[in-house]
Enzyme design. Structure first.
Site, PDB file in Angstrom:
ATOM      1  CD  GLU A  10      -2.787  -1.179   2.466  1.00 46.41           C
ATOM      2  OE1 GLU A  10      -2.475  -0.453   3.435  1.00 46.41           O
ATOM      3  OE2 GLU A  10      -3.712  -2.003   2.501  1.00 46.41           O
ATOM      4  CB  VAL A  11       3.173   2.782   2.224  1.00 45.03           C
ATOM      5  CG1 VAL A  11       4.112   3.986   2.262  1.00 45.03           C
ATOM      6  CG2 VAL A  11       1.890   3.083   3.005  1.00 45.03           C
TER       7      VAL A  11
ATOM      8  CG  HIS B  15       6.759  -0.862   4.442  1.00 44.08           C
ATOM      9  ND1 HIS B  15       6.444  -0.273   3.240  1.00 44.08           N
ATOM     10  CD2 HIS B  15       5.703  -1.647   4.765  1.00 44.08           C
ATOM     11  CE1 HIS B  15       5.244  -0.691   2.848  1.00 44.08           C
ATOM     12  NE2 HIS B  15       4.788  -1.526   3.748  1.00 44.08           N
ATOM     13  CG  MET B  16      11.073  -6.212   7.966  1.00 37.16           C
ATOM     14  SD  MET B  16      12.745  -6.465   8.627  1.00 37.16           S
ATOM     15  CE  MET B  16      13.582  -7.032   7.147  1.00 37.16           C
ATOM     16  CG  HIS B  17       4.586  -5.074   7.760  1.00 32.08           C
ATOM     17  ND1 HIS B  17       3.490  -4.313   8.113  1.00 32.08           N
ATOM     18  CD2 HIS B  17       4.708  -4.927   6.416  1.00 32.08           C
ATOM     19  CE1 HIS B  17       2.979  -3.753   7.034  1.00 32.08           C
ATOM     20  NE2 HIS B  17       3.694  -4.105   5.993  1.00 32.08           N
TER      21      HIS B  17
HETATM   22  P1  AMP Z   1       1.889  -2.397   3.209  1.00 33.19           P
HETATM   23  O1  AMP Z   1       0.516  -2.931   2.943  1.00 33.19           O
HETATM   24  O2  AMP Z   1       2.916  -3.476   3.350  1.00 33.19           O
HETATM   25  O3  AMP Z   1       2.286  -1.352   2.194  1.00 33.19           O
HETATM   26  O4  AMP Z   1       1.819  -1.719   4.635  1.00 33.19           O
HETATM   27  C1  AMP Z   1       1.693  -0.356   4.848  1.00 33.19           C
HETATM   28  C2  AMP Z   1       1.535  -0.153   6.333  1.00 33.19           C
HETATM   29  O5  AMP Z   1       1.774   1.214   6.642  1.00 33.19           O
HETATM   30  C3  AMP Z   1       0.152  -0.498   6.854  1.00 33.19           C
HETATM   31  O6  AMP Z   1       0.256  -1.517   7.847  1.00 33.19           O
HETATM   32  C4  AMP Z   1      -0.342   0.824   7.445  1.00 33.19           C
HETATM   33  O7  AMP Z   1      -1.115   0.652   8.609  1.00 33.19           O
HETATM   34  C5  AMP Z   1       0.959   1.555   7.717  1.00 33.19           C
HETATM   35  N1  AMP Z   1       0.874   3.000   7.753  1.00 33.19           N
HETATM   36  C6  AMP Z   1       0.357   3.818   6.814  1.00 33.19           C
HETATM   37  N2  AMP Z   1       0.476   5.103   7.172  1.00 33.19           N
HETATM   38  C7  AMP Z   1       1.114   5.106   8.375  1.00 33.19           C
HETATM   39  C8  AMP Z   1       1.552   6.120   9.278  1.00 33.19           C
HETATM   40  N3  AMP Z   1       1.349   7.420   9.023  1.00 33.19           N
HETATM   41  N4  AMP Z   1       2.170   5.756  10.419  1.00 33.19           N
HETATM   42  C9  AMP Z   1       2.367   4.444  10.707  1.00 33.19           C
HETATM   43  N5  AMP Z   1       2.002   3.439   9.885  1.00 33.19           N
HETATM   44  C10 AMP Z   1       1.375   3.753   8.746  1.00 33.19           C
END
Ligand code: AMP
Length: 114
Positions: free
Chosen positions: A94-95, A99-101
């Site tokens: 999504e972003v 990034h690593m969760h």
């Molecule tokens: P992904 O689906 O792997 O791209 O994960 C994007 C993650 O970014 C999601 O778990 C969102 O909850 C998180 N996220 C988006 N905006 C923010 C923010 N401003 N601060 C912290 N986490 C965020």
């Protein structure tokens, strides 16, 4: 190509930051999926795994090392946790800032349905 994560790195918007050095930044996910849900990101703007270059190898190693240290600090290292990196549409990214969760603090389900 900047995303909201660049603003978090630069402290232009608030976040619950848990770690920052010259290569990576870590902060708590705004929509946590588990008691511990932290995102570890490169300070460099790299949109996806597809955009990683050879020069990024040290930074990628730093991401894993920081994940290990944060897991220990969060008290979840021994029970275990999961590291997830999503890429593009099929990965539900999504972003578009790499990034690593780091997810843990409870028993997680299977990573993928059978
Ligand atoms: P992904 O689906 O792997 O791209 O994960 C994007 C993650 O970014 C999601 O778990 C969102 O909850 C998180 N996220 C988006 N905006 C923010 C923010 N401003 N601060 C912290 N986490 C965020």
């Amino acid at each position: 190509m900047s995303t909201i994560f660049s603003k978090i790195i630069n402290k232009e918007i608030p976040s619950d930051m848990v770690y920052q050095d010259e290569m990576v930044t870590a902060f708590r996910d705004i929509n946590p999926q588990a008691p511990t849900h932290i995102l570890i990101i490169p300070n460099k703007e790299i949109p996806t795994v597809n955009d990683i270059e050879a020069d990024d190898e040290a930074m990628m190693g730093r991401m894993f090392h920081v994940a290990k240290k944060i897991a220990a600090e969060e008290g979840i290292a021994e029970d275990g946790f999961r590291l997830i990196v999503n890429c593009n549409k099929h990965g539900n990214q999504e972003v578009f800032h790499l990034h690593m969760h780091l997810v843990g603090g409870r028993q997680l389900g299977r990573m993928l349905p059978r």
